[in-house]
Design a protein around this motif. Sequence first.
Motif, PDB file in Angstrom:
ATOM      1  N   THR A  24     -60.460  -9.567   0.471  1.00 12.92           N
ATOM      2  CA  THR A  24     -60.388  -8.709  -0.719  1.00 12.92           C
ATOM      3  C   THR A  24     -60.510  -9.551  -1.983  1.00 12.92           C
ATOM      4  N   VAL A  25     -61.367  -9.118  -2.909  1.00 16.00           N
ATOM      5  CA  VAL A  25     -61.521  -9.793  -4.194  1.00 16.00           C
ATOM      6  C   VAL A  25     -60.509  -9.197  -5.179  1.00 16.00           C
ATOM      7  N   GLY A  26     -59.742 -10.057  -5.821  1.00 19.90           N
ATOM      8  CA  GLY A  26     -58.721  -9.603  -6.750  1.00 19.90           C
ATOM      9  C   GLY A  26     -59.076  -9.842  -8.196  1.00 19.90           C
ATOM     10  N   GLU A  27     -58.069  -9.934  -9.027  1.00 20.51           N
ATOM     11  CA  GLU A  27     -58.263 -10.121 -10.461  1.00 20.51           C
ATOM     12  C   GLU A  27     -58.535 -11.592 -10.776  1.00 20.51           C
ATOM     13  N   ARG A  28     -58.841 -11.844 -12.051  1.00 19.44           N
ATOM     14  CA  ARG A  28     -58.990 -13.206 -12.526  1.00 19.44           C
ATOM     15  C   ARG A  28     -57.615 -13.783 -12.886  1.00 19.44           C
ATOM     16  N   ILE A  29     -57.459 -15.065 -12.659  1.00 15.05           N
ATOM     17  CA  ILE A  29     -56.207 -15.734 -13.023  1.00 15.05           C
ATOM     18  C   ILE A  29     -56.526 -16.948 -13.895  1.00 15.05           C
ATOM     19  N   GLU A  30     -55.498 -17.438 -14.580  1.00 15.39           N
ATOM     20  CA  GLU A  30     -55.624 -18.669 -15.362  1.00 15.39           C
ATOM     21  C   GLU A  30     -54.302 -19.426 -15.266  1.00 15.39           C
ATOM     22  N   ALA A  31     -54.370 -20.728 -14.967  1.00 11.87           N
ATOM     23  CA  ALA A  31     -53.169 -21.547 -14.857  1.00 11.87           C
ATOM     24  C   ALA A  31     -53.399 -22.881 -15.550  1.00 11.87           C
ATOM     25  N   THR A  32     -52.396 -23.340 -16.275  1.00 11.24           N
ATOM     26  CA  THR A  32     -52.429 -24.646 -16.919  1.00 11.24           C
ATOM     27  C   THR A  32     -51.140 -25.387 -16.575  1.00 11.24           C
ATOM     28  N   ALA A  33     -51.133 -26.683 -16.824  1.00  5.65           N
ATOM     29  CA  ALA A  33     -49.983 -27.498 -16.433  1.00  5.65           C
ATOM     30  C   ALA A  33     -49.668 -28.524 -17.510  1.00  5.65           C
ATOM     31  N   ALA A  34     -48.405 -29.034 -17.473  1.00  3.60           N
ATOM     32  CA  ALA A  34     -47.959 -30.068 -18.406  1.00  3.60           C
ATOM     33  C   ALA A  34     -47.324 -31.205 -17.621  1.00  3.60           C
ATOM     34  N   PHE A  35     -47.452 -32.426 -18.127  1.00  2.77           N
ATOM     35  CA  PHE A  35     -46.910 -33.604 -17.461  1.00  2.77           C
ATOM     36  C   PHE A  35     -45.386 -33.584 -17.497  1.00  2.77           C
ATOM     37  N   ASP A  36     -44.756 -33.833 -16.332  1.00  2.72           N
ATOM     38  CA  ASP A  36     -43.297 -33.945 -16.296  1.00  2.72           C
ATOM     39  C   ASP A  36     -42.820 -35.095 -15.416  1.00  2.72           C
ATOM     40  N   GLY A  37     -43.730 -35.978 -15.018  1.00  6.55           N
ATOM     41  CA  GLY A  37     -43.341 -37.198 -14.320  1.00  6.55           C
ATOM     42  C   GLY A  37     -43.117 -37.010 -12.827  1.00  6.55           C
ATOM     43  N   TRP A  38     -42.967 -38.157 -12.144  1.00  2.00           N
ATOM     44  CA  TRP A  38     -42.700 -38.198 -10.708  1.00  2.00           C
ATOM     45  C   TRP A  38     -41.189 -38.303 -10.475  1.00  2.00           C
ATOM     46  N   GLY A  39     -40.787 -38.300  -9.202  1.00  2.00           N
ATOM     47  CA  GLY A  39     -39.369 -38.383  -8.866  1.00  2.00           C
ATOM     48  C   GLY A  39     -38.782 -39.747  -9.145  1.00  2.00           C
ATOM     49  N   TYR A  40     -37.445 -39.797  -9.410  1.00  2.00           N
ATOM     50  CA  TYR A  40     -36.803 -41.058  -9.787  1.00  2.00           C
ATOM     51  C   TYR A  40     -35.419 -41.182  -9.155  1.00  2.00           C
ATOM     52  N   VAL A  41     -34.600 -42.127  -9.649  1.00  2.00           N
ATOM     53  CA  VAL A  41     -33.381 -42.577  -8.974  1.00  2.00           C
ATOM     54  C   VAL A  41     -32.156 -42.299  -9.843  1.00  2.00           C
ATOM     55  N   HIS A  42     -31.025 -41.937  -9.179  1.00  2.00           N
ATOM     56  CA  HIS A  42     -29.763 -41.685  -9.866  1.00  2.00           C
ATOM     57  C   HIS A  42     -28.671 -42.615  -9.332  1.00  2.00           C
ATOM     58  N   LEU A  43     -27.798 -43.059 -10.222  1.00  2.00           N
ATOM     59  CA  LEU A  43     -26.580 -43.776  -9.855  1.00  2.00           C
ATOM     60  C   LEU A  43     -25.391 -42.888 -10.183  1.00  2.00           C
ATOM     61  N   PHE A  44     -24.526 -42.662  -9.173  1.00  2.00           N
ATOM     62  CA  PHE A  44     -23.354 -41.813  -9.352  1.00  2.00           C
ATOM     63  C   PHE A  44     -22.073 -42.596  -9.073  1.00  2.00           C
ATOM     64  N   SER A  45     -21.029 -42.276  -9.824  1.00  2.00           N
ATOM     65  CA  SER A  45     -19.687 -42.733  -9.478  1.00  2.00           C
ATOM     66  C   SER A  45     -19.246 -42.019  -8.210  1.00  2.00           C
ATOM     67  N   ASN A  46     -18.503 -42.716  -7.359  1.00  2.00           N
ATOM     68  CA  ASN A  46     -17.998 -42.076  -6.144  1.00  2.00           C
ATOM     69  C   ASN A  46     -16.567 -41.560  -6.334  1.00  2.00           C
ATOM     70  N   GLN A  47     -16.146 -41.417  -7.590  1.00  2.00           N
ATOM     71  CA  GLN A  47     -14.843 -40.840  -7.898  1.00  2.00           C
ATOM     72  C   GLN A  47     -15.038 -39.409  -8.374  1.00  2.00           C
ATOM     73  N   VAL A  48     -14.461 -38.456  -7.645  1.00  2.00           N
ATOM     74  CA  VAL A  48     -14.639 -37.057  -7.986  1.00  2.00           C
ATOM     75  C   VAL A  48     -13.647 -36.652  -9.082  1.00  2.00           C
ATOM     76  N   ASP A  49     -14.075 -35.773 -10.010  1.00  2.00           N
ATOM     77  CA  ASP A  49     -13.174 -35.351 -11.082  1.00  2.00           C
ATOM     78  C   ASP A  49     -12.444 -34.069 -10.689  1.00  2.00           C
ATOM     79  N   ALA A  50     -11.714 -33.498 -11.634  1.00  2.00           N
ATOM     80  CA  ALA A  50     -10.901 -32.319 -11.348  1.00  2.00           C
ATOM     81  C   ALA A  50     -11.750 -31.112 -10.964  1.00  2.00           C
ATOM     82  N   ASN A  51     -13.012 -31.100 -11.369  1.00  2.00           N
ATOM     83  CA  ASN A  51     -13.915 -30.004 -11.039  1.00  2.00           C
ATOM     84  C   ASN A  51     -14.744 -30.278  -9.797  1.00  2.00           C
ATOM     85  N   LYS A  52     -14.356 -31.317  -9.057  1.00  2.00           N
ATOM     86  CA  LYS A  52     -15.066 -31.735  -7.843  1.00  2.00           C
ATOM     87  C   LYS A  52     -16.507 -32.121  -8.140  1.00  2.00           C
TER      88      LYS A  52
END
Length: 634
Positions: free
Chosen positions: A498-526
């Motif tokens: 089935t042939v459908g409607e026309r579409i249009e899509a654009t994109a913006a740069f948001d980078g690749w995946g990266y690294v996080h460092l976390f404290s291993n001490q949990v706070d009162a809100n877990k």
Amino acid sequence: MRTRRLFTALAVASLTAAMAAPVAAHPGQHGPTEGHLLGPGAWGDLQLLGKADLTNTDDLIADVAVDPRTTYAYLANWGKATCDTNRENGDPDAGAYIVDMTDLANPKQIGFIPHSQDSRPGEGMQALQIDTKFFNGTMLVMNNEQCGKNGRGGVSLYDVSNPSKPVKLSEHFGDRANLARGDSNDTHSAFAWDVGSKAYVVMADNFESGGTDVDILDITNPKRPRLIREIDVDAEYPNLVQTNLGLTEVNLHDMVVKNIGGHWVMLLSYWDGGYVQLNVDDPANPTLIGDTDFNHPDPQLLESTGEARTAEGNGHQAEFTADNQYFIGTDEDFAPYGATNFAITSGANAGSYLSVPVPGSTPIVALADDKLNGPVVYGGYGCPDSAPIPTPASIPGYEASLQAGEEKIVALQRGPTGDPSAPEPACFPGDKAHQAALAGWDAVVFVQRHGGTENPPFCGSGGFVDAVVGVCTNHTAYHNMFGTPVSFTYPDGPAIGTVGERIEATAAFDGWGYVHLFSNQVDANKKFAELDTFVIPEAMDPAYAVGFGDLSVHEVATDPNDPTRAYLSYYAGGMRSLRIQCSSPNNCELVESGGYLAPSGNDFWGVETFTRNGKTYVAGSDRDDGLYLFATGP
């Protein structure tokens, strides 16, 4: 919070020179160098010791596991993304290579463990010592994902106490709730631990992703594993997901379990749910310790481009430091360009719809006008065993209707899952894109199946072997593209062709995946506080978004002898070494201290650390080559 992207001056100069002067690639390493980031070799505190070339086929190798008590490593043969066999290049089908690392400068393959037909291991490789009344020795744990009609899921366990003669203990054990497919559910990753008299394995259940996807087996008797608990983390422990930021794709991807302060702690990498810790002293009854949140706005994008945009989530894999004071998480992201605008531009349902990129597909900006547009044709599910995708030429008048600058676009639905008219197994979006490319289409609009995540949509990721532009939109847009009533029950949607409607899509740069460092001490809100992030500079530079390989981080391995050090497998970014530098317990930063990137490029998937004579060594698995071994500096 400060972010650091340190790269030695010598390495920068060498890298720039290498990129300016292409180098011939050796057999089995990527092919043309223009599609990969080129490097200077080793720098800083990493030194290449040796490598074992295991394959002649690109993108074949997956995870690496190292036996902590012997000199052997195991590397997953993941198999081709198209589910084809590898025999034309002399490679075996999916399974595990066994490598003797007695001589670190000259590791040698000594054997191979084959998997069942159409079943393949990937993330879930682990070698560990198990000592129960039923088994005493070295066990190799491997996940199983289906790739083809005969594929089987679950986890497989092998006795590799004598690596030259591996013995199968059990295979394809797991959650059998989906008996319609004849076997245990697909398992993306697995991790085992020995508590003394008992042993367990936790698995990521692909079929129940976003639901009861944490499966725990008792493997005290490895010949008779027993499912003792399924957990829907988001349902059982509310408020983990930051729905206010649109982070709603919640599923288990990877995990580790470690004894910390006399308690068994499970660290789950839960994608948009962040990194979650559970107490599993009683694995049948876990309790929540705490979890992380993704900072808003995204700290790396804000620092690199000045844009205040929402974090993407994608919590992929994590490990504790040797002293258990911190843990490091890696966010995997194969889509450096986010699909930020998607619209139906003709017909009664014209308007904007939610959309997301499809990790692994070619970004929209690869098109000459930075825009995907044109009329859409429905192609069904598009899996290798699905009804064939029609060719553009077979659709009367379709090619003649294309205007200047428009692409030939096919819409393919996610799945199939639960559709009585399509009993074939679901497949990766890359498998669908491959079928579309063979049929002659330029681009794919992937559409969410009903029953999946609607807002924002998610159409899966991975498996791409072709340069096919892809974007994902929701199920409502799918119906509106073809003028059919919006429905979330079967039967569903238009006829194939089935042939459908026309579409249009654009994109913006948001980078690749990266690294996080976390404290291993949990706070009162877990909650665990995020202390710093790290990314290689190319990953936040639009100039490197296309044509240099995947520049996302993949996995982290912490140093067993030094709590301040960790090592990253960074796909085309190479192997990277980090140091944690702290002026106080909660004022720390991640600083690059070394790395390795071959002059012809690399594609590192897995990383593991091991100790020999009190010194730390690093094993890395290159997807196109095999095993790399590194020494670490002072």
